[in-house]
Design a protein around this motif. Structure first.
Motif, PDB file in Angstrom:
ATOM      1  N   HIS A   1      -0.066 -11.903  -5.646  1.00 51.81           N
ATOM      2  CA  HIS A   1       0.813 -10.766  -5.475  1.00 51.81           C
ATOM      3  C   HIS A   1       0.011  -9.500  -5.207  1.00 51.81           C
ATOM      4  CE1 HIS A   1       0.102  -9.468  -9.774  1.00 51.81           C
ATOM      5  NE2 HIS A   1      -0.213 -10.746  -9.857  1.00 51.81           N
ATOM      6  N   ALA A   2       0.666  -8.541  -4.524  1.00 51.67           N
ATOM      7  CA  ALA A   2      -0.010  -7.278  -4.197  1.00 51.67           C
ATOM      8  C   ALA A   2       1.020  -6.211  -3.886  1.00 51.67           C
ATOM      9  CB  ALA A   2      -0.931  -7.457  -2.994  1.00 51.67           C
ATOM     10  N   ILE A   3       0.750  -4.992  -4.362  1.00 49.55           N
ATOM     11  CA  ILE A   3       1.404  -3.782  -3.866  1.00 49.55           C
ATOM     12  C   ILE A   3       0.418  -3.117  -2.920  1.00 49.55           C
ATOM     13  CG2 ILE A   3       2.299  -1.517  -4.462  1.00 49.55           C
ATOM     14  CD1 ILE A   3       3.177  -2.581  -7.130  1.00 49.55           C
ATOM     15  N   ARG A   4       0.882  -2.717  -1.750  1.00 56.31           N
ATOM     16  CA  ARG A   4      -0.023  -2.144  -0.745  1.00 56.31           C
ATOM     17  C   ARG A   4      -0.876  -1.023  -1.345  1.00 56.31           C
ATOM     18  NH1 ARG A   4      -0.678  -2.178   4.552  1.00 56.31           N
ATOM     19  NH2 ARG A   4       1.168  -3.485   4.867  1.00 56.31           N
ATOM     20  N   GLY A   5      -2.188  -1.131  -1.130  1.00 64.44           N
ATOM     21  CA  GLY A   5      -3.121  -0.113  -1.582  1.00 64.44           C
ATOM     22  C   GLY A   5      -3.639  -0.293  -2.986  1.00 64.44           C
ATOM     23  N   ASN A   6      -3.172  -1.335  -3.675  1.00 65.52           N
ATOM     24  CA  ASN A   6      -3.587  -1.551  -5.065  1.00 65.52           C
ATOM     25  C   ASN A   6      -4.339  -2.858  -5.282  1.00 65.52           C
ATOM     26  OD1 ASN A   6      -2.283   0.688  -6.953  1.00 65.52           O
ATOM     27  ND2 ASN A   6      -0.818   0.224  -5.341  1.00 65.52           N
ATOM     28  N   GLY A   7      -4.767  -3.512  -4.209  1.00 66.22           N
ATOM     29  CA  GLY A   7      -5.491  -4.762  -4.346  1.00 66.22           C
ATOM     30  C   GLY A   7      -4.561  -5.944  -4.530  1.00 66.22           C
ATOM     31  N   ALA A   8      -5.133  -7.139  -4.437  1.00 67.86           N
ATOM     32  CA  ALA A   8      -4.374  -8.381  -4.584  1.00 67.86           C
ATOM     33  C   ALA A   8      -4.780  -9.075  -5.878  1.00 67.86           C
ATOM     34  CB  ALA A   8      -4.626  -9.307  -3.397  1.00 67.86           C
ATOM     35  N   PHE A   9      -3.853  -9.829  -6.428  1.00 65.99           N
ATOM     36  CA  PHE A   9      -4.063 -10.485  -7.718  1.00 65.99           C
ATOM     37  C   PHE A   9      -3.590 -11.933  -7.666  1.00 65.99           C
ATOM     38  CE2 PHE A   9      -3.884  -6.031  -8.525  1.00 65.99           C
ATOM     39  CZ  PHE A   9      -4.754  -5.799  -9.576  1.00 65.99           C
TER      40      PHE A   9
END
Length: 263
Positions: free
Chosen positions: A129-137
């Motif tokens: 999952h990812a929110i744009r600009g906050n990295g992926a997890f």
């Protein structure tokens, strides 16, 4: 950003709930139908899962639009406003035959810009999952930036059909590429092959025919780790129709496009 965070949290909640519903269905008898051809399958669980998302999204965000693979969403001519793009079960053939190697894909776009995306490997309980600009997890763990990889050491995700199907592309393009990489793999679920590139399990992925619900979430995730997604010839994606797809880390994209596809 507060509203977006709430939408994101709801997306995660609904995705995990949908995954549990799918796992609970494993002991029930599936109703299986065909769509465009005998190998294009859909089950009652695909349809019920899409309707599950639509009910929750419409109840919480009645002005939002929904694009879903099974056709229960809205008829869209643009991506204006908030649009949820959903694949309730990507890899339906795997779901039917293996009960593994399939995923749920959910993405939210606003005016054509990806805001967040998630791909849930239901059986392994792995949420990318990812929110744009906050990295992926991956679940709670951050996914690192993709490293440099040389082509002759790369693992390429590709279905053998695309190498031999001259109706889609001249085999003289893909066959030399396949011979140049270290190895190839095919998992039968585009969303999983996207996130395998995101995590470095694959170094590139090619498909000759994907719809927006196949790549909407993955496109957000791959950019968060420094990767690139384009059409096979290096152009921007069309989020309202089918596309060829090339997903790679930065070190391979130019090589594949210039030395193999456009040579």
């Amino acid at each position: 950003m507060g509203d977006l965070n709430e939408m994101y949290r709801n997306g995660v909640k609904w995705t995990r709930e949908a995954g549990k519903r799918i796992r609970d269905s494993f002991q029930t008898k599936l109703t299986i139908h065909t769509k465009s051809n005998a190998d294009d399958l859909v089950t009652n669980i695909d349809r019920e899962t899409e309707q599950f998302f639509i009910q929750h999204i419409k109840a919480s965000y009645p002005t939002h639009k929904i694009m879903g693979e099974e056709g229960f969403g809205d008829k869209l001519e643009s991506l204006q406003g908030f649009v949820w793009i959903i694949d309730p079960i990507d890899g339906t053939m795997n779901f039917i035959h293996q009960q593994r190697n399939f995923a749920i894909s959910v993405a939210l776009y606003e005016d054509g810009v990806g805001k967040f995306g998630m791909v849930y490997d239901v059986v392994h309980d792995e949420l990318y999952h990812a929110i744009r600009g906050n990295g992926a997890f991956l679940n709670d763990d951050p996914i690192p930036e993709l490293p440099f990889v040389e082509l002759n050491k790369a693992i390429l995700g590709i279905n053998a059909t695309w190498v031999t199907d001259n109706k889609r592309i001249d085999s003289s393009i893909l066959a030399p590429l396949v011979k140049s990489v270290r190895g190839t793999r095919s998992y039968g679920a585009a969303t999983l092959e996207f996130v395998y590139v995101v995590t470095g399990r694959l170094d590139a992925y090619i498909s000759m025919r994907l719809s927006p619900w196949d790549f909407a979430a993955g496109a957000i995730l791959i950019e968060e780790v420094g990767g690139i997604v384009t059409t096979l010839d290096g152009n921007s994606l069309n989020f309202l129709g089918e596309n060829t797809i090339l997903v790679t880390n930065k070190s391979l994209h130019k090589t594949i496009v210039e030395d193999y596809v456009l040579k």
